[in-house]
Design a protein around this motif. Structure first.
Motif, short mmCIF file in Angstrom:
data_model
loop_
_atom_site.label_atom_id
_atom_site.label_comp_id
_atom_site.label_asym_id
_atom_site.label_seq_id
_atom_site.Cartn_x
_atom_site.Cartn_y
_atom_site.Cartn_z
N ASP A 227 43.67 44.46 44.30
CA ASP A 227 44.90 43.68 44.09
C ASP A 227 44.92 43.08 42.68
N GLY A 228 43.73 42.71 42.17
CA GLY A 228 43.68 42.21 40.79
C GLY A 228 44.06 43.30 39.82
N ASN A 255 43.73 47.12 48.30
CA ASN A 255 42.78 46.25 48.99
C ASN A 255 43.05 44.81 48.56
N ASN A 257 42.18 41.64 48.80
CA ASN A 257 41.19 40.65 49.22
C ASN A 257 41.47 39.31 48.55
N GLN A 259 41.17 38.20 45.76
CA GLN A 259 40.34 37.75 44.66
C GLN A 259 40.15 38.87 43.65
N ARG A 260 39.94 38.44 42.42
CA ARG A 260 39.51 39.39 41.39
C ARG A 260 38.13 38.95 40.95
MG LIG Z 1 40.68 41.87 44.69
#
Ligand SMILES: [Mg+2]
Ligand SMILES: Cc1ncc(C[n+]2csc(CCOP(=O)(O)OP(=O)(O)O)c2C)c(N)n1
Length: 881
Positions: A227-228, A255, A257, A259-260
């Protein structure tokens, strides 16, 4: 009424009830149709309905519409747990042995289920007709290796060689076809390159099908991204094309999640909702997989919509906390936002609340989403799956530093083991043993059978098997003969070669010219009509220039790829074709023609990845040369692309001056790449300066020398100075030789087709000599060629001096370089050459000075020459301005 305030709730209710009746009687499709009709009607009245591209923060597929996963849930969980464990062990063991070796645990932990469902039910291997192409998120590689280990493709030693490739055939950190040519297909770890490459891969796949070169059946391209990663401009930059071209062979799985590397992707917002808007707005089929099935009964009870409202409003930063801080925290801070929502989880313990699973960790939800994706027609699909970063790694789950975790405390390792029921005892656990059940265990049998049914292992990279040979031996001959009295540019020569190749009986249909909206600049517009421009829609209009000879012809079977103004997109299309020999077992010969300034400088990272992917094809930097492309100013005039191209190990680059050189190089490239199957790609610069093209000189070594990097084009018995020229600047060297001759100085002139190639040869020879001091020292091609006459050498190119500087170590006599360091100007060609000091006059000046330093000209003689050629001592240096 702009405010959206409901001033007549009863009427609103009635409308909603009517809609409910339609849904009950005729289904949601009909209801949706009616709403669309109403919206159209409203627009006819001049109003714009405030459509929202975002749906509520919940699963797109409702539980009753989910396709049912057919396999053995418990068996698959056992296998998946072992994969998780072995991935963890690989990274931790690598790190235990040598602290320099990193590795990633958290990414694969979050994505394990997303991959597993793909491997168990969807990804088709190469033993089927329609093998899929899968792009894996780069830093999830330990998980992919761990599965291959269970499948028996890798052994324990291989896993222990994770990130140890220098002494052994180790496993590369990330997917690198160059390092693991039988395994990885796509180098993806530079964020953003994967998504754009996958889109153009899908586009090119449809192109090959439309041209009848390859039946693509229902092959799919799967792209798994972070996603990052979606913040990269390349990630989203081509999603419009994917929808416009109706690439239903393409599935993105993001994906999410949340977070990066440093922290939350959208702490203050909702990344899934944002991506949904962007993809749906572009025309993609969007499937959100937000909540796991443990949520289903709770959501079903949320009649008042209070829980949904909380879900819609909660920001991702908070969502991260619910996993990092546990069930009690979630009860209080999530459900606790509304008493009715709190009631919904009254019967659940804190632990049960914590275990309410996210969609991206639920096999049933993922299966249903993939099932819908592979069956969707007419548009690409994106699956936005909510996951937890560092899933299962105890106290490091969803913490802000989880990305870099490569060591875990014993407590965390034990908690991971317990959570996934790994059969490793307390006594053994510190050794982090790999776990693989016996060959005849139900787990290994199940795993192998699953893959067998789907056509064998994934990932797997094919080698180059198909051989392509030129049929028409004369295709290049015409350029060997020169242009007679006609002045012709090397760009025109190059287009001519492409045209000849396209007509070749053997390989013609494999040649694909690609342009990013500059065909006319390069004189390629004749190809529009001749071979057509590929368009999946054909041509739905009569082109404006239909009555002309070279009209703009778009066609479903068009050959040319005219990708519009996107160098990144065009390059990604080139790479897809340049690796088609492996991905499709179909060898293609792509020629990507572009403004050389907007080549490597613009898309270098993609070119680097193409090298990694073992791309084969031609890159044509047209309108090249800082002074040769005049009038365009400093943003267009390229004086360094050869320096950039030289950084890519398997890119062979040439700056030919003459048509016959170009012909020799392309012919050699074809043989080397497509007959001898060497892993190179070619970068050639051509220019738009028109001049007389001489015929190919006679002599048995001419062709060889052109390929090695230089050949002598003018000679005298006793030369006093050696002039090297390359590209269009060779003409300046020749002119300088004439002027020098007027001053009684004899020169020999060499056409240097590639300083990059000369340097490589020099490095190679020098290294060998250093390592074998007792052997007779070898000579580099440069040293050997120049040794006969120990005279000064002056090199001039249309590139920065660093380009010709590369061969200094191999020249024993004094060496001077002239080049185009500095920003360009929009002036005329002659003025630019004067400004950068690569004109004949500057060459004469430098040559005279070199001879003076050698004691061959005295001060007076030197001053005389300077005066006659009008040397301007006060001229500013170009390199700082
Ligand atoms: Mg991520
Ligand atoms: C172009 C580029 N910039 C930076 C990096 C370094 N990097 C590797 S992973 C990562 C974070 C990835 O986050 P995300 O895409 O959300 O993936 P996740 O690990 O969370 O699944 C970064 C910045 C990179 N690999 N490529």
């Amino acid at each position: 009424m702009k405010s959206g305030k409901d001033f007549d709730p009863i009427e609103t209710r009635e409308w909603i009830e009517s809609l409910d009746d339609v849904i009950d009687d005729q289904g949601t499709d009909r209801a949706s149709f009616l709403l669309n009709e109403l919206a159209k009607h409203l627009m006819d009245k001049g109003a714009v309905p405030s459509y929202n591209l975002t749906t509520p923060f919940k699963n797109t597929i409702s539980p009753e519409n989910e396709a049912m996963m057919p396999g053995d849930l418990f068996m698959e969980r056992r296998i998946r747990s072992l994969i998780r464990w072995n991935a963890l062990a690989t990274v931790l063991r690598a790190n235990k042995n040598d602290d320099e070796l990193g590795g990633h645990i958290a990414t694969f932990s979050s994505a394990a289920m997303l991959y597993d469902i793909g491997f168990n039910y969807f990804f088709r291997g190469q033993e089927t007709e329609n093998d899929d192409l899968v792009y894996f998120q780069g830093h999830s590689s330990p998980g992919i290796y761990a599965r291959s280990y269970l499948e028996g493709r890798l052994n324990e030693e291989d896993l222990d060689n994770f990130r140890r490739e220098v002494d052994k055939p180790g496993l590369s950190s990330y997917p690198h076809p160059w390092l693991m040519p039988d395994y990885w297909q796509f180098p993806v770890v530079s964020m953003g390159l994967g998504p754009i490459s996958a889109i153009y891969q899908a586009h090119v796949m449809k192109y090959l099908h439309a041209r009848g070169l390859k039946d693509i059946g229902d092959r799919k391209i799967w792209g798994f991204w972070g996603d990052g990663e979606m913040d990269e401009p390349e990630s989203l930059g081509a999603i419009g094309l994917a929808a416009r071209e109706k690439l239903d062979n393409l599935i993105f799985v993001i994906n999410c999640n949340l977070q990066r590397l440093d922290g939350p992707v959208r702490g203050n917002g909702k990344v899934i909702q944002e991506l949904e808007r962007q993809f749906r707005g572009s025309g993609w089929n969007v499937i959100k997989v937000v909540w796991g099935r443990l949520w289903d009964p709770i959501i079903a009870k949320d009649k008042g919509g209070h829980l949904q409202k909380i879900m819609d409003e909660v920001v991702d930063g908070e969502m991260q906390n619910y996993k990092a801080k546990g069930g009690a925290y979630t009860r209080e801070n999530f459900f606790g936002k509304h008493p009715e929502a709190l009631k919904l989880v009254k019967g659940l313990s804190d632990d049960e609340i914590y275990k309410l699973n996210r969609g991206g960790h639920d096999p049933y939800k993922i299966y249903a989403a993939y099932h819908e994706a592979v069956n969707h027609k007419g548009a690409p699909t994106v699956i936005l799956a909510l996951t937890t970063k560092g899933y299962g790694v105890g106290s490091r789950e969803a913490d802000n530093t989880t990305h870099q975790v490569k060591k875990l405390s014993l407590d965390n390792i034990k908690s991971f083991r317990d959570r996934f029921d790994i059969p490793v005892s307390d006594d053994e656990i510190e050794d982090l043993p790999y776990v693989r059940p016996k060959e005849d265990s139900p787990e290994i049998k199940y795993l192998k059978e699953t893959r067998q049914k789907l056509g064998g292992p994934v990932p797997k990279r094919r080698g180059h098997s198909e051989t392509l040979k030129l049929k028409n031996k004369d295709a290049f001959k015409v350029l060997h003969e020169g242009s007679g009295q006609r002045k012709v540019s090397t760009t025109t020569n190059c287009v001519r070669i492409m045209n000849n190749l396209i007509k070749d009986e053997n390989l013609g249909e494999r040649v694909v010219p690609i342009v990013p909206d500059e065909a006319r600049t390069f004189g390629m517009e004749g190809m529009f009509k001749q071979i057509g421009i590929y368009s999946s829609e054909g041509q739905l209009y009569e082109p404006e220039d239909a009555d002309q000879v070279m009209w703009y012809k778009e066609s479903e079977t068009g050959v040319m790829l005219e990708e519009g103004i996107t160098e990144a997109g065009s390059f990604a299309a080139w790479t897809a074709l340049a690796t088609s020999y492996s991905n499709h077992n179909l060898t293609m010969i792509p020629f990507y023609v572009f403004y050389s300034m907007f080549g490597f400088q613009r898309i270098h990272d993609l070119a680097w990845a193409a090298g990694d992917a073992q791309a084969k094809g031609f890159l044509i930097g047209a309108t090249s040369g800082r002074t040769t492309l005049n009038g365009e100013g400093l943003q267009h005039q390229d004086g360094h692309s050869h320096i950039l191209s030289s950084t890519i190990p398997n890119c062979k680059s040439y700056d030919p001056a003459y048509g016959f050189e170009l012909a020799v190089i392309i012919e050699h490239g074809l043989k080397e790449m497509y007959k001898d199957k060497k892993n190179y790609f070619y970068y050639l610069t051509v220019t738009n300066e028109r001049y007389l093209q001489p015929p190919k000189p006679k002599g048995k070594d001419v062709e060889n020398n052109i390929i090695k990097g230089m050949h002598r084009i003018s000679n005298t018995k006793k030369p006093q100075i050696r002039l090297l020229g390359s590209g269009a600047i060779l003409n300046e060297s020749l002119q300088a030789a004439e002027t020098l001759s007027d001053f009684g100085i004899e020169s020999e002139v060499w056409s240097v087709t590639s300083f990059n190639m000369l340097r490589k040869d020099g490095m190679e020879v020098e290294n060998e000599n250093i390592k074998n001091p007792s052997n007779k020292a070898k000579e580099s091609f440069v040293t050997e060629s120049f040794k006969k006459h120990d005279i000064p050498t002056v090199a001039s190119t249309d590139y920065m001096r660093a380009y010709s500087e590369q061969i200094r170590p191999f020249i024993e006599s004094p060496y001077y370089t002239l080049g185009t360091d500095g920003f360009g100007r929009s002036d005329s060609r002659a003025k630019l050459r004067e400004f950068f000091e690569v004109d004949a006059k500057s060459i004469v000046m430098t040559a005279a000075y070199a001879l003076h330093k050698e004691g061959k000209l005295n001060k007076k003689e030197l001053q005389k020459i300077y005066k006659e050629i009008k040397v301007n001592k006060n001229k500013i240096s170009p390199w700082n301005t």
